[in-house]
Enzyme design. Sequence first.
Site, PDB file in Angstrom:
ATOM      1  CB  SER A   1       9.288  23.854   8.339  1.00 39.18           C
ATOM      2  OG  SER A   1       8.997  25.175   7.931  1.00 39.18           O
TER       3      SER A   1
ATOM      4  CE1 TYR B   1       6.198  22.229   4.007  1.00 38.99           C
ATOM      5  CE2 TYR B   1       6.229  24.059   5.560  1.00 38.99           C
ATOM      6  CZ  TYR B   1       6.899  23.182   4.725  1.00 38.99           C
ATOM      7  OH  TYR B   1       8.270  23.248   4.627  1.00 38.99           O
TER       8      TYR B   1
HETATM    9  P1  NAD Z   1      12.188  20.498  -3.292  1.00 34.96           P
HETATM   10  O1  NAD Z   1      10.851  20.586  -3.932  1.00 34.96           O
HETATM   11  O2  NAD Z   1      13.346  21.218  -3.913  1.00 34.96           O
HETATM   12  O3  NAD Z   1      12.609  18.969  -3.147  1.00 34.96           O
HETATM   13  C1  NAD Z   1      11.699  18.041  -2.663  1.00 34.96           C
HETATM   14  C2  NAD Z   1      12.264  16.649  -2.823  1.00 34.96           C
HETATM   15  O4  NAD Z   1      11.281  15.733  -2.324  1.00 34.96           O
HETATM   16  C3  NAD Z   1      12.553  16.228  -4.261  1.00 34.96           C
HETATM   17  O5  NAD Z   1      13.730  15.437  -4.279  1.00 34.96           O
HETATM   18  C4  NAD Z   1      11.345  15.362  -4.637  1.00 34.96           C
HETATM   19  O6  NAD Z   1      11.676  14.325  -5.559  1.00 34.96           O
HETATM   20  C5  NAD Z   1      11.041  14.741  -3.291  1.00 34.96           C
HETATM   21  N1  NAD Z   1       9.652  14.305  -3.176  1.00 34.96           N
HETATM   22  C6  NAD Z   1       8.526  15.035  -3.273  1.00 34.96           C
HETATM   23  N2  NAD Z   1       7.448  14.230  -3.153  1.00 34.96           N
HETATM   24  C7  NAD Z   1       7.933  12.980  -2.958  1.00 34.96           C
HETATM   25  C8  NAD Z   1       7.336  11.714  -2.788  1.00 34.96           C
HETATM   26  N3  NAD Z   1       6.010  11.571  -2.797  1.00 34.96           N
HETATM   27  N4  NAD Z   1       8.130  10.630  -2.638  1.00 34.96           N
HETATM   28  C9  NAD Z   1       9.483  10.766  -2.662  1.00 34.96           C
HETATM   29  N5  NAD Z   1      10.108  11.942  -2.814  1.00 34.96           N
HETATM   30  C10 NAD Z   1       9.336  13.031  -2.980  1.00 34.96           C
HETATM   31  O7  NAD Z   1      11.960  20.950  -1.779  1.00 34.96           O
HETATM   32  P2  NAD Z   1      12.903  21.606  -0.678  1.00 34.96           P
HETATM   33  O8  NAD Z   1      12.565  23.040  -0.560  1.00 34.96           O
HETATM   34  O9  NAD Z   1      14.311  21.214  -0.865  1.00 34.96           O
HETATM   35  O10 NAD Z   1      12.306  20.918   0.645  1.00 34.96           O
HETATM   36  C11 NAD Z   1      12.904  19.820   1.281  1.00 34.96           C
HETATM   37  C12 NAD Z   1      12.370  19.718   2.695  1.00 34.96           C
HETATM   38  O11 NAD Z   1      12.704  20.901   3.417  1.00 34.96           O
HETATM   39  C13 NAD Z   1      10.856  19.571   2.776  1.00 34.96           C
HETATM   40  O12 NAD Z   1      10.517  18.691   3.815  1.00 34.96           O
HETATM   41  C14 NAD Z   1      10.414  20.983   3.120  1.00 34.96           C
HETATM   42  O13 NAD Z   1       9.167  20.987   3.803  1.00 34.96           O
HETATM   43  C15 NAD Z   1      11.536  21.414   4.014  1.00 34.96           C
HETATM   44  N6  NAD Z   1      11.657  22.855   4.157  1.00 34.96           N
HETATM   45  C16 NAD Z   1      11.840  23.629   3.059  1.00 34.96           C
HETATM   46  C17 NAD Z   1      11.945  25.003   3.239  1.00 34.96           C
HETATM   47  C18 NAD Z   1      12.152  25.920   2.077  1.00 34.96           C
HETATM   48  O14 NAD Z   1      11.999  27.124   2.266  1.00 34.96           O
HETATM   49  N7  NAD Z   1      12.502  25.422   0.903  1.00 34.96           N
HETATM   50  C19 NAD Z   1      11.836  25.562   4.512  1.00 34.96           C
HETATM   51  C20 NAD Z   1      11.641  24.734   5.595  1.00 34.96           C
HETATM   52  C21 NAD Z   1      11.564  23.365   5.414  1.00 34.96           C
END
Ligand code: NAD
Length: 263
Positions: A145, A158
């Site tokens: 991130s 985080y």
């Molecule tokens: P999201 O909530 O849309 O999806 C999260 C996914 O992780 C889902 O498929 C969920 O089933 C899975 N998950 C959650 N807990 C779990 C567990 N205990 N075991 C197995 N699977 C699990 O989230 P997103 O925004 O798509 O984020 C995905 C990644 O990108 C994360 O690592 C997040 O930190 C990172 N990220 C997101 C953003 C953002 O702005 N959305 C920015 C930077 C980084």
Amino acid sequence: MSEDVENKVALVTGSTSGIGLAIARRLARGGYKVVVNGLESEADAGAALTEVGAEAGVPPVYLHADLADGEASHGLAQEVIARLGRLDIVVNNAGIQKVAPVDELPPADWSRIVAVSLDSTFHIIRAALPGMKARGWGRIVNIASAHGMRASPFKSAYVATKHAVVGLTRTVALETAEAGITCNAICPGYVWTPLVAAQVADQARVHGMSEEEVVRKVMLAPQPTRRFVQPEEVAEMTFYLTGELARSITGAALSIDGGWTAK
Ligand code: NAD
């Protein structure tokens, strides 16, 4: 599509939603055999599996695993190898968030955030590396991130976790540099996904703002482009990193954040 690509197996953790789903779709479209993972039952993951299957022309394998559990994380990688015979590409994407001042953050939330993003990344890499080393080829992409490079208030677990994922990425890259394996981190700014939508209300509470102000002043203010990154943009960068022409990119923390970390 080369036969080499068709034979390669890719695991994308947390790929039932958001960024992970976009990555699973892109890798499937690129010809890899994709294993989708999430917390949901296979029935509840049905819509995501249909989307990934539509890209590949065949339904993907779905493996439920709770990556907050170290044994389950290691077991997930082992099950991919047992079912599909190999694991060539790992995208450690699963992640969760909790917005709270550090002195109000429940220790259980701290531990779960660290377990899902950082510990599972370690366990899965550890299980995948022996096969990658034996074949002399592997691609590891860790979705970190912008918070792996910069801090924001109220996100202690985080931010700490994502910084640690970047450190793990660099270390694995150095250890595997001569083995035909690359390990990189992608560092997105705010991407509009269920994870971000779910934190707007908490951000409004801790910052004392309306939800509309949170989007404008907290989420988009640090991104000079003033717009959310799209999941497909992160997916395309991930796909590029899995290719042959990306073989010299390793140990990198690649920003895709609308200019956030340029400041
Ligand atoms: P999201 O909530 O849309 O999806 C999260 C996914 O992780 C889902 O498929 C969920 O089933 C899975 N998950 C959650 N807990 C779990 C567990 N205990 N075991 C197995 N699977 C699990 O989230 P997103 O925004 O798509 O984020 C995905 C990644 O990108 C994360 O690592 C997040 O930190 C990172 N990220 C997101 C953003 C953002 O702005 N959305 C920015 C930077 C980084």
